[in-house]
Design a protein around this motif. Structure first.
Motif, mmCIF file in Angstrom:
data_model
loop_
_atom_site.group_PDB
_atom_site.id
_atom_site.type_symbol
_atom_site.label_atom_id
_atom_site.label_comp_id
_atom_site.label_asym_id
_atom_site.label_seq_id
_atom_site.Cartn_x
_atom_site.Cartn_y
_atom_site.Cartn_z
ATOM 1 N N PRO A 1 53.176 13.239 85.879
ATOM 2 C CA PRO A 1 53.405 13.371 87.315
ATOM 3 C C PRO A 1 52.397 12.610 88.183
ATOM 4 O O PRO A 1 52.675 12.331 89.329
ATOM 5 N N VAL A 2 51.216 12.277 87.668
ATOM 6 C CA VAL A 2 50.201 11.578 88.460
ATOM 7 C C VAL A 2 49.751 10.330 87.720
ATOM 8 O O VAL A 2 49.857 10.231 86.499
ATOM 9 N N PHE A 3 49.228 9.386 88.470
ATOM 10 C CA PHE A 3 48.727 8.164 87.866
ATOM 11 C C PHE A 3 47.335 8.392 87.300
ATOM 12 O O PHE A 3 46.554 9.164 87.857
ATOM 13 N N PRO A 4 46.982 7.706 86.225
ATOM 14 C CA PRO A 4 45.654 7.899 85.642
ATOM 15 C C PRO A 4 44.536 7.451 86.580
ATOM 16 O O PRO A 4 43.419 7.893 86.454
ATOM 17 N N GLU A 5 44.851 6.593 87.548
ATOM 18 C CA GLU A 5 43.819 6.113 88.458
ATOM 19 C C GLU A 5 43.446 7.155 89.499
ATOM 20 O O GLU A 5 42.497 6.994 90.231
ATOM 21 N N ASP A 6 44.228 8.216 89.591
ATOM 22 C CA ASP A 6 43.966 9.259 90.565
ATOM 23 C C ASP A 6 42.623 9.911 90.269
ATOM 24 O O ASP A 6 42.308 10.230 89.125
ATOM 25 N N ALA A 7 41.833 10.153 91.310
ATOM 26 C CA ALA A 7 40.514 10.749 91.125
ATOM 27 C C ALA A 7 40.618 12.174 90.576
ATOM 28 O O ALA A 7 39.752 12.620 89.848
ATOM 29 N N ASP A 8 41.670 12.893 90.943
ATOM 30 C CA ASP A 8 41.820 14.264 90.483
ATOM 31 C C ASP A 8 42.153 14.334 89.004
ATOM 32 O O ASP A 8 41.994 15.370 88.385
ATOM 33 N N ASP A 9 42.645 13.243 88.447
ATOM 34 C CA ASP A 9 43.047 13.227 87.050
ATOM 35 C C ASP A 9 41.949 12.671 86.147
ATOM 36 O O ASP A 9 42.184 12.414 84.982
ATOM 37 N N ALA A 10 40.750 12.501 86.680
ATOM 38 C CA ALA A 10 39.658 11.934 85.890
ATOM 39 C C ALA A 10 39.213 12.930 84.812
ATOM 40 O O ALA A 10 39.239 14.145 85.014
ATOM 41 N N HIS A 11 38.815 12.383 83.709
ATOM 42 C CA HIS A 11 38.300 13.179 82.612
ATOM 43 C C HIS A 11 37.040 13.909 83.087
ATOM 44 O O HIS A 11 36.241 13.344 83.835
ATOM 45 N N PRO A 12 36.825 15.149 82.673
ATOM 46 C CA PRO A 12 35.631 15.877 83.125
ATOM 47 C C PRO A 12 34.330 15.149 82.806
ATOM 48 O O PRO A 12 33.387 15.158 83.596
ATOM 49 N N ARG A 13 34.309 14.483 81.668
ATOM 50 C CA ARG A 13 33.091 13.752 81.289
ATOM 51 C C ARG A 13 32.901 12.534 82.208
ATOM 52 O O ARG A 13 31.770 12.151 82.504
ATOM 53 N N CYS A 14 33.994 11.955 82.669
ATOM 54 C CA CYS A 14 33.933 10.838 83.604
ATOM 55 C C CYS A 14 33.349 11.315 84.938
ATOM 56 O O CYS A 14 32.524 10.630 85.546
ATOM 57 N N ARG A 15 33.766 12.495 85.390
ATOM 58 C CA ARG A 15 33.214 13.051 86.634
ATOM 59 C C ARG A 15 31.720 13.340 86.485
ATOM 60 O O ARG A 15 30.950 13.118 87.405
ATOM 61 N N GLU A 16 31.327 13.847 85.323
ATOM 62 C CA GLU A 16 29.904 14.100 85.068
ATOM 63 C C GLU A 16 29.119 12.794 85.121
ATOM 64 O O GLU A 16 28.017 12.737 85.676
ATOM 65 N N MET A 17 29.689 11.739 84.537
ATOM 66 C CA MET A 17 29.014 10.447 84.542
ATOM 67 C C MET A 17 28.900 9.904 85.970
ATOM 68 O O MET A 17 27.881 9.318 86.335
ATOM 69 N N ALA A 18 29.926 10.116 86.768
ATOM 70 C CA ALA A 18 29.879 9.658 88.160
ATOM 71 C C ALA A 18 28.749 10.349 88.906
ATOM 72 O O ALA A 18 27.996 9.698 89.655
ATOM 73 N N GLU A 19 28.588 11.648 88.718
ATOM 74 C CA GLU A 19 27.493 12.371 89.377
ATOM 75 C C GLU A 19 26.138 11.891 88.861
ATOM 76 O O GLU A 19 25.187 11.745 89.630
ATOM 77 N N ALA A 20 26.056 11.647 87.562
ATOM 78 C CA ALA A 20 24.805 11.129 86.990
ATOM 79 C C ALA A 20 24.494 9.747 87.559
ATOM 80 O O ALA A 20 23.337 9.442 87.879
ATOM 81 N N MET A 21 25.513 8.920 87.730
ATOM 82 C CA MET A 21 25.313 7.591 88.316
ATOM 83 C C MET A 21 24.803 7.700 89.747
ATOM 84 O O MET A 21 23.906 6.959 90.146
ATOM 85 N N ARG A 22 25.356 8.620 90.511
ATOM 86 C CA ARG A 22 24.898 8.807 91.892
ATOM 87 C C ARG A 22 23.432 9.230 91.922
ATOM 88 O O ARG A 22 22.639 8.736 92.706
ATOM 89 N N ASP A 23 23.074 10.167 91.043
ATOM 90 C CA ASP A 23 21.687 10.633 90.991
ATOM 91 C C ASP A 23 20.746 9.522 90.553
ATOM 92 O O ASP A 23 19.675 9.328 91.146
ATOM 93 N N LEU A 24 21.140 8.789 89.517
ATOM 94 C CA LEU A 24 20.295 7.699 89.022
ATOM 95 C C LEU A 24 20.136 6.601 90.066
ATOM 96 O O LEU A 24 19.053 6.048 90.239
ATOM 97 N N PHE A 25 21.204 6.295 90.775
ATOM 98 C CA PHE A 25 21.135 5.258 91.806
ATOM 99 C C PHE A 25 20.228 5.697 92.942
ATOM 100 O O PHE A 25 19.467 4.911 93.486
ATOM 101 N N ALA A 26 20.287 6.972 93.305
ATOM 102 C CA ALA A 26 19.451 7.478 94.394
ATOM 103 C C ALA A 26 17.975 7.430 94.032
ATOM 104 O O ALA A 26 17.132 7.135 94.876
ATOM 105 N N VAL A 27 17.661 7.682 92.773
ATOM 106 C CA VAL A 27 16.258 7.695 92.336
ATOM 107 C C VAL A 27 15.733 6.292 92.095
ATOM 108 O O VAL A 27 14.654 5.931 92.565
ATOM 109 N N GLY A 28 16.497 5.479 91.361
ATOM 110 C CA GLY A 28 15.983 4.189 90.941
ATOM 111 C C GLY A 28 16.612 2.982 91.584
ATOM 112 O O GLY A 28 16.175 1.865 91.362
ATOM 113 N N GLY A 29 17.655 3.155 92.344
ATOM 114 C CA GLY A 29 18.302 2.027 92.989
ATOM 115 C C GLY A 29 19.263 1.267 92.098
ATOM 116 O O GLY A 29 19.817 0.266 92.508
ATOM 117 N N GLY A 30 19.482 1.737 90.888
ATOM 118 C CA GLY A 30 20.410 1.073 89.992
ATOM 119 C C GLY A 30 20.714 1.974 88.802
ATOM 120 O O GLY A 30 20.032 2.964 88.565
#
Length: 172
Positions: A14-43
């Motif tokens: 019913p939904v496309f895989p590109e939909d943000a709501d359909d992201a794998h839970p581990r993918c969402r965790e990685m996105a949050e980790a990326m945000r935190d890492l970028f905020a601390v180190g700039g990359g």
């Protein structure tokens, strides 16, 4: 021998895989980790993600989708509120060329920026070399700018009086 068609589901997704709501839970965790890492180190580097508890296989699988999710979550839309009377007085007392006072229903146009820039220049010149003609020129340019704004005449006068009190006093 089994046919590959026997393993297909008759249900459609019913939904496309590109939909943000359909992201794998581990993918969402990685996105949050990326945000935190970028905020601390700039990359964000691969070894930083490994240090955050992700495997190289997860990084390879989810990196692009997680980066997209992190970017989408990090963008914030900011709408500037219109300037109130106190804001207009404060901006006129300490003028900055890139921050003109803009009350409600007022757009930043080139003509307004030019008028505001002239006032800012006159104000800076008055501070450097105070003399009566420059003081009057400064007030005249402020009045010209305020006359083009959709504010009441009484409010214009209040702004001019408030600014006039902060201008350097010069002897004639």
């Amino acid at each position: 021998m089994l046919n590959q068609a026997d393993f297909r589901s008759p249900q459609t997704r019913p939904v496309f895989p590109e939909d943000a709501d359909d992201a794998h839970p581990r993918c969402r965790e990685m996105a949050e980790a990326m945000r935190d890492l970028f905020a601390v180190g700039g990359g964000v580097r691969g070894k930083d993600l490994v240090g955050a508890g992700f495997t190289w296989a997860e990084i390879a699988e989810f990196r692009d989708a997680a980066a997209k999710l992190a970017s989408t979550a990090s963008v914030r839309q900011v709408n500037a509120r219109p300037d109130l009377m106190a804001d207009i007085i404060e901006k006129a007392r300490a003028p900055l060329p890139n921050r003109p006072p803009l009350p409600r229903d007022t757009k930043e146009t080139q003509a307004r920026l030019v008028d505001w820039g002239r006032y800012c220049t006159a104000r800076a010149a008055l501070v450097l070399d105070p003399w009566p003609g420059q003081r009057e020129r400064c007030l005249g340019l402020l009045s010209l700018y305020l006359n083009r704004l959709p504010i009441f005449p009484a409010n214009r006068e209040a702004v001019i009086k408030a600014v006039e009190q902060t201008l350097p006093q010069v002897a004639q």
